[in-house]
Design an enzyme around this catalytic site. Structure first.
Site, mmCIF file in Angstrom:
data_model
loop_
_atom_site.group_PDB
_atom_site.id
_atom_site.type_symbol
_atom_site.label_atom_id
_atom_site.label_comp_id
_atom_site.label_asym_id
_atom_site.label_seq_id
_atom_site.Cartn_x
_atom_site.Cartn_y
_atom_site.Cartn_z
ATOM 1 N N SER A 164 -9.974 -45.887 8.995
ATOM 2 C CA SER A 164 -8.756 -45.816 9.128
ATOM 3 C C SER A 164 -9.131 -46.403 11.298
ATOM 4 O O SER A 164 -8.094 -46.332 11.518
ATOM 5 C CB SER A 164 -8.558 -44.364 9.539
ATOM 6 O OG SER A 164 -7.939 -43.887 8.744
ATOM 7 N N SER A 211 -5.584 -44.769 8.727
ATOM 8 C CA SER A 211 -5.283 -44.376 9.386
ATOM 9 C C SER A 211 -4.460 -44.365 10.737
ATOM 10 O O SER A 211 -3.548 -43.190 11.070
ATOM 11 C CB SER A 211 -5.614 -42.565 9.254
ATOM 12 O OG SER A 211 -6.965 -42.229 9.588
ATOM 13 N N LYS A 254 -5.798 -40.254 19.875
ATOM 14 C CA LYS A 254 -5.159 -40.074 18.446
ATOM 15 C C LYS A 254 -4.817 -38.628 18.839
ATOM 16 O O LYS A 254 -5.830 -37.550 18.435
ATOM 17 C CB LYS A 254 -6.520 -41.014 16.834
ATOM 18 C CG LYS A 254 -5.529 -40.537 15.266
ATOM 19 C CD LYS A 254 -7.162 -40.844 14.606
ATOM 20 C CE LYS A 254 -6.555 -41.028 12.828
ATOM 21 N NZ LYS A 254 -7.466 -41.486 12.379
HETATM 22 N N1 GLN Z 1 -7.330 -45.077 4.235
HETATM 23 C C1 GLN Z 1 -9.129 -44.122 3.843
HETATM 24 C C2 GLN Z 1 -7.964 -42.986 3.240
HETATM 25 O O1 GLN Z 1 -7.234 -42.788 2.783
HETATM 26 C C3 GLN Z 1 -9.259 -43.839 5.160
HETATM 27 C C4 GLN Z 1 -9.081 -42.912 5.862
HETATM 28 C C5 GLN Z 1 -9.807 -42.565 6.782
HETATM 29 O O2 GLN Z 1 -10.522 -43.678 7.544
HETATM 30 N N2 GLN Z 1 -9.561 -41.616 8.131
HETATM 31 O O3 GLN Z 1 -8.643 -42.159 2.755
#
Ligand code: GLN
Length: 493
Positions: free
Chosen positions: A182, A158, A78
């Site tokens: 994410s 994400s 990532k």
């Molecule tokens: N969707 C969640 C957020 O927007 C989780 C993001 C994540 O786990 N990095 O914060």
């Protein structure tokens, strides 16, 4: 004939060991797939030359008898993991041209285990989002499509690029990070396995910070065994991360017995939330039955503070983000937009460098931390976090794992993404509570929706009991016999 890009990590490892193919051949196959699948937007930066060089070195090591856990296996990182000499963007304009001087510890651990790195995958900007649409480089696309419908679907976020790369057969596996879901939500949307380890299991050193008390790296793979293998290579205590746990790393793959007789599985009552898709609910029931058939004892449990988890998460994660992202000031690294005064330079740099979602989080977080509101929001949220954690610890007094859905719905189309940020935040309703409690949790594909899209189930374990989690997941994986292969959006198959 074996299609090298269709292999699991474990199959590829065994094939390499038998001499069926070389790391160079395996890597070349993935580089070709990467070139053919650019329409998926899975990668921000491809590093084919470096990958081939690593593969050549791996084949040479193997010839001398030195074989690491991930020897010769091509994976993706990532683009939140710093890579020495290779730009690392966090999918933000702010870091569009940032080239780190060092590698993340997890990246280094994988390299030491012999892994080959294909490139850096797309994500929501600074890992904030659930759709991969907030990326400065444009969204990644889910390799799956609804039956009879050509709409491009979100891979989730994400870690959407990592999920798309693994599901789309352009990496054998990838790293993700999970702050509130994410790893698990994109894994569910793309029909792969995603494991968020216990907070502290993998080092955060060299991973661009979003919310430091929640961020955790983990594997995204096409099988449970692969997740076990890759976690063994990623994890470990790191003196350079003060929150990394000084605990032994077991060989997670060896801990997979496939026997869960007597395992106590909790089903949390509060997760039958309104708005839960009936298909998701039915799949959850089937999952419960499968575990029972394998000899587990199923118990209903209660997590009474579940309703407060989302609000708590968005206050705490935004507060931490506002403080972590203060470093992007146009002085130390990243974008700089000149201004007449220092303040003007700051505000121009941050106004141009951060997209709207990141700016929204910084504003929420700065507000929650400001004098006069700190006690009402930040401190209160810290207290509620404690209560949420206690709910889990109490439930784990009578059960060994929990089974829940991963997301309330299957993947949505990229152009159907809710415009209201709050609706999008609801995607995290099942993943966020375990993040707040720092517990390990895994999403695995368990079936298809009526429209032919993958649906995920989530298993949650006690702190540092990833073995139990993985073992239950293995049993469920065998029972579900999920064999869906995505309809590729990016290439002909
Ligand atoms: N969707 C969640 C957020 O927007 C989780 C993001 C994540 O786990 N990095 O914060």
């Amino acid at each position: 004939m074996t299609v090298l890009t269709d292999l699991t990590l474990v199959e590829a490892r065994d094939g390499l060991a038998k001499g069926d193919f070389t790391a160079v051949e395996l890597t070349e196959a993935h580089i070709r797939a990467m070139e053919a699948s650019r329409a998926l937007g899975a990668y921000i930066t491809e590093t084919p030359e470096q990958a081939l060089e690593q593969a050549r070195q791996s084949d040479a090591r193997r010839a001398t008898g030195t074989v690491g856990l991930m020897e010769g296996l091509p994976v993706a990182l990532k683009d939140l993991f710093c890579t020495k000499g290779v730009r690392t963007t966090a999918a933000s304009r702010m870091l569009e041209n940032f080239v780190p001087p060092y590698d993340s510890t997890v990246g280094r651990n994988l390299a030491r285990a012999g892994a080959v790195t294909l490139g850096k995958t797309n994500l929501d900007e600074f890992a904030m989002g659930s759709s991969n649409r907030t990326s400065f480089f444009g969204p990644a696309v889910n390799p799956w499509k609804r039956t009879g419908d050509d709409a491009a679907l979100a891979p989730g976020g994400s870690s959407g690029g990592s999920a798309a790369a693994v599901a789309g057969r352009i990496a054998l596996a990838a790293t993700g990070t999970d702050t509130g879901g994410s790893i698990r939500q994109p894994a569910a949307f793309c029909g792969i396995v995603g494991l968020k380890p216990t907070y502290g299991r993998c080092s955060r050193r060299g991973i661009i910070a979003f919310a430091s008390s929640l961020d955790q790296a983990g594997p995204m793979t096409r099988s449970v065994k692969d997740a076990a293998l890759m976690l063994s290579a990623m994890a470990g205590h790191d003196p350079l991360d003060s929150t990394s746990a000084p605990v032994e790393v077991p060989n997670f793959e060896n801990a997979l017995t496939g026997d869960i007789r007597g395992l106590r599985v909790g089903v949390p009552r509060e997760y039958r939330a309104d708005g839960l898709d009936p298909e998701v609910s039915a799949l959850w029931d089937r999952g419960v039955e499968m575990l029972r058939d394998a000899g587990a004892e199923v118990v209903e449990v209660s997590l009474p503070h579940t309703d407060h988890a989302l609000a708590t998460y968005y206050i705490l994660s935004s507060a931490e983000a506002s403080s972590n992202l203060a470093r992007y000031d146009g002085v130390r690294y990243g974008l700089r937009v000149e201004g007449k005064t220092l303040d003007e330079m700051y505000s121009r740099t941050r106004g141009a460098g951060f997209g709207p979602e990141v700016q929204r989080r910084i504003l929420i977080g700065t507000y929650a931390l400001s004098a006069g509101f700190y006690d009402a929001y930040y401190l209160k949220a810290q207290r509620v976090r404690r209560l949420i954690t206690r709910d889990f610890l109490e439930a784990f007094g009578s059960v060994d794992v929990l089974l829940t859905p991963t997301t309330p719905t299957p993947a949505f189309a990229l152009d159907e993404e809710p415009t209201d940020p709050l609706t999008l935040y609801l995607n995290d309703v099942f993943t966020v509570p375990t993040s707040l409690a720092g517990l390990p949790a895994l999403s695995m594909p368990a079936g298809l929706s009526g429209q032919g899209l993958p649906l995920g189930l989530q298993l949650v374990g006690r702190h540092f009991q990833e073995e139990t989690l993985l073992n239950a997941a293995l049993v469920l994986e065998r029972a579900c016999a999920f064999s869906g292969a995505p309809m590729f959006a990016g290439k002909e198959v």
